[in-house]
Design a protein around this motif. Structure first.
Motif, PDB file in Angstrom:
ATOM      1  N   ARG A  35     -36.508  13.192  51.806  1.00 48.85           N
ATOM      2  CA  ARG A  35     -37.803  13.766  51.414  1.00 48.85           C
ATOM      3  C   ARG A  35     -37.762  15.283  51.358  1.00 48.85           C
ATOM      4  O   ARG A  35     -38.348  15.909  50.480  1.00 48.85           O
ATOM      5  N   VAL A  36     -37.102  15.893  52.336  1.00 45.35           N
ATOM      6  CA  VAL A  36     -37.082  17.354  52.445  1.00 45.35           C
ATOM      7  C   VAL A  36     -35.624  17.805  52.554  1.00 45.35           C
ATOM      8  O   VAL A  36     -35.160  18.201  53.626  1.00 45.35           O
ATOM      9  N   PRO A  37     -34.873  17.736  51.454  1.00 49.97           N
ATOM     10  CA  PRO A  37     -33.439  18.053  51.532  1.00 49.97           C
ATOM     11  C   PRO A  37     -33.148  19.484  51.959  1.00 49.97           C
ATOM     12  O   PRO A  37     -32.064  19.763  52.482  1.00 49.97           O
ATOM     13  N   VAL A  38     -34.123  20.384  51.772  1.00 45.37           N
ATOM     14  CA  VAL A  38     -33.875  21.771  52.173  1.00 45.37           C
ATOM     15  C   VAL A  38     -33.744  21.901  53.686  1.00 45.37           C
ATOM     16  O   VAL A  38     -33.125  22.848  54.182  1.00 45.37           O
ATOM     17  N   LEU A  39     -34.326  20.952  54.438  1.00 41.78           N
ATOM     18  CA  LEU A  39     -34.224  20.973  55.904  1.00 41.78           C
ATOM     19  C   LEU A  39     -33.272  19.874  56.354  1.00 41.78           C
ATOM     20  O   LEU A  39     -33.674  18.918  57.021  1.00 41.78           O
ATOM     21  N   ASP A  40     -32.003  19.993  55.987  1.00 39.40           N
ATOM     22  CA  ASP A  40     -31.036  19.018  56.463  1.00 39.40           C
ATOM     23  C   ASP A  40     -30.763  19.244  57.943  1.00 39.40           C
ATOM     24  O   ASP A  40     -31.397  20.095  58.579  1.00 39.40           O
ATOM     25  N   GLY A  41     -29.846  18.483  58.495  1.00 40.32           N
ATOM     26  CA  GLY A  41     -29.634  18.514  59.940  1.00 40.32           C
ATOM     27  C   GLY A  41     -29.405  19.905  60.505  1.00 40.32           C
ATOM     28  O   GLY A  41     -30.072  20.320  61.446  1.00 40.32           O
ATOM     29  N   ARG A  42     -28.486  20.639  59.931  1.00 37.82           N
ATOM     30  CA  ARG A  42     -28.152  21.965  60.466  1.00 37.82           C
ATOM     31  C   ARG A  42     -29.328  22.927  60.337  1.00 37.82           C
ATOM     32  O   ARG A  42     -29.608  23.721  61.237  1.00 37.82           O
ATOM     33  N   ARG A  43     -30.013  22.871  59.203  1.00 37.31           N
ATOM     34  CA  ARG A  43     -31.121  23.796  59.002  1.00 37.31           C
ATOM     35  C   ARG A  43     -32.302  23.473  59.906  1.00 37.31           C
ATOM     36  O   ARG A  43     -32.984  24.382  60.382  1.00 37.31           O
ATOM     37  N   ALA A  44     -32.556  22.208  60.141  1.00 40.46           N
ATOM     38  CA  ALA A  44     -33.641  21.832  61.055  1.00 40.46           C
ATOM     39  C   ALA A  44     -33.353  22.355  62.455  1.00 40.46           C
ATOM     40  O   ALA A  44     -34.235  22.913  63.124  1.00 40.46           O
ATOM     41  N   TRP A  45     -32.112  22.162  62.914  1.00 41.48           N
ATOM     42  CA  TRP A  45     -31.747  22.671  64.230  1.00 41.48           C
ATOM     43  C   TRP A  45     -31.793  24.194  64.269  1.00 41.48           C
ATOM     44  O   TRP A  45     -32.239  24.788  65.254  1.00 41.48           O
ATOM     45  N   ALA A  46     -31.336  24.835  63.187  1.00 44.11           N
ATOM     46  CA  ALA A  46     -31.373  26.306  63.144  1.00 44.11           C
ATOM     47  C   ALA A  46     -32.807  26.808  63.203  1.00 44.11           C
ATOM     48  O   ALA A  46     -33.106  27.798  63.888  1.00 44.11           O
ATOM     49  N   LEU A  47     -33.706  26.130  62.489  1.00 46.15           N
ATOM     50  CA  LEU A  47     -35.115  26.515  62.527  1.00 46.15           C
ATOM     51  C   LEU A  47     -35.678  26.381  63.932  1.00 46.15           C
ATOM     52  O   LEU A  47     -36.334  27.295  64.450  1.00 46.15           O
ATOM     53  N   GLY A  48     -35.418  25.228  64.570  1.00 49.98           N
ATOM     54  CA  GLY A  48     -35.941  25.005  65.909  1.00 49.98           C
ATOM     55  C   GLY A  48     -35.375  25.965  66.933  1.00 49.98           C
ATOM     56  O   GLY A  48     -36.108  26.506  67.772  1.00 49.98           O
ATOM     57  N   LEU A  49     -34.062  26.198  66.865  1.00 50.28           N
ATOM     58  CA  LEU A  49     -33.428  27.092  67.831  1.00 50.28           C
ATOM     59  C   LEU A  49     -33.828  28.547  67.603  1.00 50.28           C
ATOM     60  O   LEU A  49     -34.085  29.295  68.559  1.00 50.28           O
ATOM     61  N   GLY A  50     -33.900  28.946  66.333  1.00 49.81           N
ATOM     62  CA  GLY A  50     -34.273  30.330  66.042  1.00 49.81           C
ATOM     63  C   GLY A  50     -35.700  30.641  66.443  1.00 49.81           C
ATOM     64  O   GLY A  50     -35.973  31.654  67.106  1.00 49.81           O
ATOM     65  N   ALA A  51     -36.627  29.772  66.042  1.00 48.24           N
ATOM     66  CA  ALA A  51     -38.027  29.982  66.418  1.00 48.24           C
ATOM     67  C   ALA A  51     -38.197  29.868  67.923  1.00 48.24           C
ATOM     68  O   ALA A  51     -38.993  30.603  68.531  1.00 48.24           O
ATOM     69  N   GLY A  52     -37.423  28.971  68.553  1.00 50.50           N
ATOM     70  CA  GLY A  52     -37.508  28.838  70.002  1.00 50.50           C
ATOM     71  C   GLY A  52     -37.034  30.087  70.721  1.00 50.50           C
ATOM     72  O   GLY A  52     -37.613  30.508  71.724  1.00 50.50           O
ATOM     73  N   ALA A  53     -35.972  30.708  70.210  1.00 50.86           N
ATOM     74  CA  ALA A  53     -35.472  31.939  70.824  1.00 50.86           C
ATOM     75  C   ALA A  53     -36.499  33.058  70.716  1.00 50.86           C
ATOM     76  O   ALA A  53     -36.710  33.829  71.660  1.00 50.86           O
ATOM     77  N   ALA A  54     -37.152  33.143  69.555  1.00 52.20           N
ATOM     78  CA  ALA A  54     -38.193  34.164  69.376  1.00 52.20           C
ATOM     79  C   ALA A  54     -39.352  33.927  70.331  1.00 52.20           C
ATOM     80  O   ALA A  54     -39.888  34.869  70.944  1.00 52.20           O
ATOM     81  N   LEU A  55     -39.743  32.663  70.482  1.00 48.35           N
ATOM     82  CA  LEU A  55     -40.844  32.355  71.401  1.00 48.35           C
ATOM     83  C   LEU A  55     -40.447  32.640  72.841  1.00 48.35           C
ATOM     84  O   LEU A  55     -41.264  33.149  73.630  1.00 48.35           O
ATOM     85  N   ALA A  56     -39.214  32.317  73.205  1.00 52.46           N
ATOM     86  CA  ALA A  56     -38.754  32.583  74.567  1.00 52.46           C
ATOM     87  C   ALA A  56     -38.821  34.075  74.875  1.00 52.46           C
ATOM     88  O   ALA A  56     -39.212  34.481  75.979  1.00 52.46           O
ATOM     89  N   ALA A  57     -38.451  34.909  73.896  1.00 55.92           N
ATOM     90  CA  ALA A  57     -38.545  36.356  74.099  1.00 55.92           C
ATOM     91  C   ALA A  57     -39.987  36.789  74.306  1.00 55.92           C
ATOM     92  O   ALA A  57     -40.285  37.658  75.137  1.00 55.92           O
ATOM     93  N   LEU A  58     -40.903  36.153  73.571  1.00 55.95           N
ATOM     94  CA  LEU A  58     -42.322  36.475  73.742  1.00 55.95           C
ATOM     95  C   LEU A  58     -42.818  36.024  75.109  1.00 55.95           C
ATOM     96  O   LEU A  58     -43.608  36.721  75.757  1.00 55.95           O
TER      97      LEU A  58
END
Length: 343
Positions: A276-299
């Motif tokens: 359904r959402v090929p732009v968010l394949d496995g690696r990109r989904a994890w990268a999105l979650g980890l990247g946004a999570g790191a930003a939130l952790a800093a906040l």
């Protein structure tokens, strides 16, 4: 979404958006149940020990480190596993209602935004009932009466509503795991028993005081968290530490369901989402979650209150989407169990 997920037979090889995979290997992981059961037993023991000794620390660090990642991966699972339900106008209606809740959370707190969130939450359930029961008017009317009664109670006791909602969110994985286990050929009873153990039995034991001798002493952070996780009648009592401990334990286990178990043992849901959402394949989904999570952790480190406010807004979509999805599942509109267990 247009088609049901997980209709594989458990034999042969099939190619998905994520590449080719051996269905016999993946089906065996789901069917045998040994790995999932052992994994949950070990995770339960470790998380319980952490939560008893450091309840506030476990709650805060768990949220800061895994909160956003589990949001992304849970949304991926629901969109893939329940694609037969979450599609078209119904999905757009749910998204609009949840976006309304997000607005209630980002606007300055007031009685109006509080009541608005409550009404929109019950609106989600009403929409799911209408969608599922539109051909059964008598049942739909009964469901509407139950929703109206519950909404009235929540509006009358809003402080209790949000505390209950917070803990109920951590109970929700039990239903998703129960549904997943329908495809298991072996070990289903043991798997379900372990889930009931960590979701229901251990929290009851904590609240009863059975683990008080092993629980660390409270702190200023414990008192701070207790306001959000303890029913008003029990705040400023010894029960506050127990409720914080329950939240810490349940929340971290909840995160592990989405960042460990489902990605490993529910490959069909991931493959369906990637179609359904090929732009968010496995690696990109994890990268999105980890990247946004790191930003939130800093906040969180720089401004905890602002971090929790931002997280509350971001988490709205996954937290509130769970309830109509599960209601649809209870009403018989979920996916069929797989023969191979790779649900």
């Amino acid at each position: 979404m247009a088609s049901a997920v997980g209709t594989g037979t458990g034999t042969g090889t099939r190619t998905t958006a994520g590449g080719a995979f051996d269905e016999r290997r993946l089906g065996g992981m789901g069917a045998a149940g040994t790995g999932p059961v052992a994994g949950f037993v070990l995770a339960t023991a470790i998380v319980l020990a952490l939560s008893l000794r450091m309840p506030a620390g476990t709650a805060v660090v768990g949220l800061a480190s895994l909160g956003i990642l589990h949001n992304v991966l849970e949304l991926r699972y629901m969109a893939g596993r329940f694609e037969r339900v979450l599609h078209g106008p119904f999905l757009r209606l749910l998204a609009a209602l949840i976006t309304g809740i997000v607005l209630c959370r980002v606007l300055p707190a007031s009685a109006g935004t509080r009541d608005g969130e409550i009404l929109l939450a019950y609106g989600l359930l009403a929409a799911a009932c209408v969608h599922a029961l539109r051909h059964r008017p008598a049942v739909m009317a009964a469901a509407g009466a139950v929703i109206a009664t519950a909404a009235t109670a929540s509006l009358s006791f809003p402080d209790y509503h949000f505390v209950v909602l917070t803990h109920l969110h951590n109970v929700v994985p039990l239903l998703f795991l129960w549904e997943w286990s329908r495809g298991m050929r072996r070990g289903r009873r043991a798997f379900r028993a372990v889930q009931v153990g960590w979701v229901l039995v251990i929290p009851v034991l904590i609240l009863s005081g059975a683990f008080d001798g092993l629980t660390g002493s409270g702190s200023g952070w414990t008192d701070r968290l207790s306001v959000s996780y303890t029913p008003p009648a029990w705040q400023h009592t010894d029960a506050g530490l127990r409720f914080v401990t329950v939240f810490a334990f349940m929340a971290l286990m909840h995160y592990l369901v989405w960042v460990w178990f489902m990605p490993r043992y529910a490959p069909d849901a991931t493959a369906a989402f990637e179609r359904r959402v090929p732009v968010l394949d496995g690696r990109r989904a994890w990268a999105l979650g980890l990247g946004a999570g790191a930003a939130l952790a800093a906040l969180f480190v720089s401004d905890y209150d602002q971090g929790t406010s931002l997280y509350a807004a971001l988490a709205t979509y996954h937290a509130y989407l769970e309830f109509p999805v599960l209601l649809m599942l209870v009403l018989g509109m979920g996916p069929r169990a797989t023969a191979g267990g790779s649900a």
